[in-house]
Motif scaffolding. Structure first.
Motif, PDB file in Angstrom:
ATOM      1  N   GLY A  31       6.361   6.536   0.914  1.00 50.15           N
ATOM      2  CA  GLY A  31       7.024   5.579   1.737  1.00 50.15           C
ATOM      3  C   GLY A  31       6.765   4.124   1.145  1.00 50.15           C
ATOM      4  N   CYS A  32       5.590   3.933   0.253  1.00 49.28           N
ATOM      5  CA  CYS A  32       5.113   2.767  -0.195  1.00 49.28           C
ATOM      6  C   CYS A  32       6.087   2.466  -1.323  1.00 49.28           C
ATOM      7  CB  CYS A  32       3.632   2.462  -0.453  1.00 49.28           C
ATOM      8  SG  CYS A  32       3.098   1.138  -0.801  1.00 49.28           S
ATOM      9  N   ALA A  33       6.841   1.406  -1.408  1.00 50.22           N
ATOM     10  CA  ALA A  33       7.634   1.291  -2.698  1.00 50.22           C
ATOM     11  C   ALA A  33       7.086  -0.126  -3.558  1.00 50.22           C
ATOM     12  CB  ALA A  33       9.019   0.612  -2.291  1.00 50.22           C
ATOM     13  N   ALA A  34       5.873  -0.708  -2.891  1.00 49.44           N
ATOM     14  CA  ALA A  34       5.272  -1.711  -3.620  1.00 49.44           C
ATOM     15  C   ALA A  34       4.164  -2.311  -2.667  1.00 49.44           C
ATOM     16  CB  ALA A  34       6.313  -3.157  -3.779  1.00 49.44           C
ATOM     17  N   ALA A  35       3.039  -2.656  -3.615  1.00 48.63           N
ATOM     18  CA  ALA A  35       1.825  -3.006  -2.924  1.00 48.63           C
ATOM     19  C   ALA A  35       1.425  -4.386  -3.634  1.00 48.63           C
ATOM     20  CB  ALA A  35       0.577  -2.063  -3.651  1.00 48.63           C
ATOM     21  N   LEU A  36       1.061  -5.385  -2.910  1.00 52.34           N
ATOM     22  CA  LEU A  36       0.896  -6.411  -3.231  1.00 52.34           C
ATOM     23  C   LEU A  36      -0.669  -7.056  -2.974  1.00 52.34           C
ATOM     24  CD1 LEU A  36       3.270  -9.776  -2.756  1.00 52.34           C
ATOM     25  CD2 LEU A  36       0.881 -10.123  -2.049  1.00 52.34           C
ATOM     26  N   TRP A  37      -1.264  -7.685  -3.780  1.00 52.38           N
ATOM     27  CA  TRP A  37      -2.423  -8.240  -3.863  1.00 52.38           C
ATOM     28  C   TRP A  37      -2.495  -9.584  -3.659  1.00 52.38           C
ATOM     29  CZ3 TRP A  37      -6.797  -8.583  -8.011  1.00 52.38           C
ATOM     30  CH2 TRP A  37      -7.989  -9.061  -7.812  1.00 52.38           C
ATOM     31  N   HIS A  38      -2.547  -9.903  -2.142  1.00 46.45           N
ATOM     32  CA  HIS A  38      -2.505 -11.384  -1.574  1.00 46.45           C
ATOM     33  C   HIS A  38      -3.794 -12.114  -1.955  1.00 46.45           C
ATOM     34  CE1 HIS A  38      -0.794 -14.367   0.446  1.00 46.45           C
ATOM     35  NE2 HIS A  38      -1.614 -14.575   1.325  1.00 46.45           N
ATOM     36  N   ARG A  39      -3.663 -12.730  -2.876  1.00 50.40           N
ATOM     37  CA  ARG A  39      -4.783 -13.716  -3.128  1.00 50.40           C
ATOM     38  C   ARG A  39      -4.328 -15.288  -3.554  1.00 50.40           C
ATOM     39  NH1 ARG A  39      -6.600 -11.883  -9.507  1.00 50.40           N
ATOM     40  NH2 ARG A  39      -4.577 -12.566 -10.421  1.00 50.40           N
ATOM     41  N   GLN A  40      -5.330 -16.060  -3.527  1.00 49.05           N
ATOM     42  CA  GLN A  40      -5.250 -17.346  -4.028  1.00 49.05           C
ATOM     43  C   GLN A  40      -5.628 -17.734  -5.517  1.00 49.05           C
ATOM     44  OE1 GLN A  40      -2.851 -19.332  -2.312  1.00 49.05           O
ATOM     45  NE2 GLN A  40      -2.626 -18.064  -0.829  1.00 49.05           N
ATOM     46  N   PRO A  41      -4.741 -18.446  -6.246  1.00 45.87           N
ATOM     47  CA  PRO A  41      -5.667 -18.856  -7.404  1.00 45.87           C
ATOM     48  C   PRO A  41      -6.550 -19.927  -7.359  1.00 45.87           C
ATOM     49  CG  PRO A  41      -3.114 -19.400  -7.413  1.00 45.87           C
ATOM     50  CD  PRO A  41      -3.386 -18.685  -6.160  1.00 45.87           C
ATOM     51  N   THR A 142       7.437 -19.964 -10.424  1.00 45.35           N
ATOM     52  CA  THR A 142       7.956 -19.017  -9.216  1.00 45.35           C
ATOM     53  C   THR A 142       7.825 -17.782  -9.214  1.00 45.35           C
ATOM     54  OG1 THR A 142       9.623 -20.806  -8.678  1.00 45.35           O
ATOM     55  CG2 THR A 142       9.915 -18.789  -7.799  1.00 45.35           C
ATOM     56  N   GLY A 143       7.266 -16.910  -8.226  1.00 47.04           N
ATOM     57  CA  GLY A 143       6.973 -15.321  -8.386  1.00 47.04           C
ATOM     58  C   GLY A 143       8.276 -14.588  -8.422  1.00 47.04           C
ATOM     59  N   GLY A 164       0.241 -16.158  -8.731  1.00 43.02           N
ATOM     60  CA  GLY A 164      -1.118 -15.803  -8.845  1.00 43.02           C
ATOM     61  C   GLY A 164      -1.170 -14.439  -8.227  1.00 43.02           C
ATOM     62  N   ALA A 165      -0.495 -13.922  -7.263  1.00 37.99           N
ATOM     63  CA  ALA A 165      -0.584 -12.610  -6.707  1.00 37.99           C
ATOM     64  C   ALA A 165       0.094 -11.547  -7.392  1.00 37.99           C
ATOM     65  CB  ALA A 165       0.126 -12.647  -5.225  1.00 37.99           C
ATOM     66  N   PRO A 166      -0.690 -10.520  -7.868  1.00 39.39           N
ATOM     67  CA  PRO A 166       0.195  -9.475  -8.599  1.00 39.39           C
ATOM     68  C   PRO A 166       0.747  -8.389  -7.558  1.00 39.39           C
ATOM     69  CG  PRO A 166      -2.476  -9.662  -8.916  1.00 39.39           C
ATOM     70  CD  PRO A 166      -2.202 -10.194  -7.790  1.00 39.39           C
ATOM     71  N   ILE A 167       1.750  -8.080  -7.865  1.00 38.80           N
ATOM     72  CA  ILE A 167       2.432  -6.935  -7.263  1.00 38.80           C
ATOM     73  C   ILE A 167       2.752  -5.750  -7.947  1.00 38.80           C
ATOM     74  CG2 ILE A 167       4.904  -8.069  -7.813  1.00 38.80           C
ATOM     75  CD1 ILE A 167       5.913  -7.083  -4.902  1.00 38.80           C
TER      76      ILE A 167
END
Length: 211
Positions: A31-41, A142-143, A164-167
């Motif tokens: 059920g997980c369609a995407a995963a985002l690593w929330h980080r700040q550059p 823009t991401g 800067g946040a990978p998805i």
């Protein structure tokens, strides 16, 4: 699964947020369609890359063994004339680290890596990629934008991945069909004088097919 970050205040079903890179394996959860690593550059790095003349941004695509990513990215920077400095090495090291994370997650020995300077509305239509999965990280500009739409029409609400946040996004070839109907696109920037720098990594099962 709910994503709620400083940049995205509304919950998005099917998108998981990770605070640590090792948690990106949640992409394999049903059920997980995407995963985002929330980080700040880092502020210094972001100031450098935002001010860099676009003609010196690395731009190219390669299909290669996972162990060759660092060398290939260094060569792309040499070709573009990206200045030799700590920030350049930081870009190369970070993109290489993301390739390792993604290769481990996908159990991939070969990768298709694209580091591209974008000034147009590339991939501006909402879609699902015809691959198993893809990692996207926007280092400048823009991401990636995304939203849910079960019938694949344009989402009613559109969210933007922080710079800067990978998805990590599941594609249509993922063995399990995501229930969330998650679509994504490149943000429409044509005519704005914005230049994005985007890293895209796909698993590649046939290294002979470089494109």
């Amino acid at each position: 699964m709910i994503l709620e970050t400083e940049a995205v205040k509304q919950p998005v079903v099917g998108v998981a947020v990770s605070r640590r890179p090792e948690d990106l394996s949640i992409l394999k959860t049903p059920g997980c369609a995407a995963a985002l690593w929330h980080r700040q550059p880092e502020a210094g790095f972001q100031t450098w890359i935002d001010a860099l003349d676009p003609q010196h941004l690395p731009d190219g695509r390669v299909v290669l063994h996972r162990g060759s990513v660092h060398r290939a990215l260094n060569e792309l920077c040499d070709i573009a004339g990206t200045p030799q400095c700590g920030e350049r090495e930081q870009l190369i090291e970070d993109a290489t680290a993301l390739s390792v994370i993604f290769a481990d997650l996908m159990d991939a020995q070969y990768l298709r890596v694209r580091l591209q300077a974008v000034t147009t509305n590339a991939c501006r239509k909402f879609h699902i990629d015809a691959i198993t999965a893809r990692l996207v990280c926007t280092y400048r500009g823009t991401g990636t934008q995304y939203g849910t739409s079960p019938d694949r029409t344009d989402p009613a609400r559109v969210f933007t991945v922080p710079t800067g946040a990978p998805i990590l996004l599941r594609g249509s070839l993922w063995p399990e069909t995501p229930a969330a109907g998650l679509l994504h696109r490149s943000p429409p920037i044509e005519g704005t004088d914005e230049t994005r720098l985007v890293l895209v990594i796909d698993p590649n099962t046939d290294p002979e097919k470089a494109r």
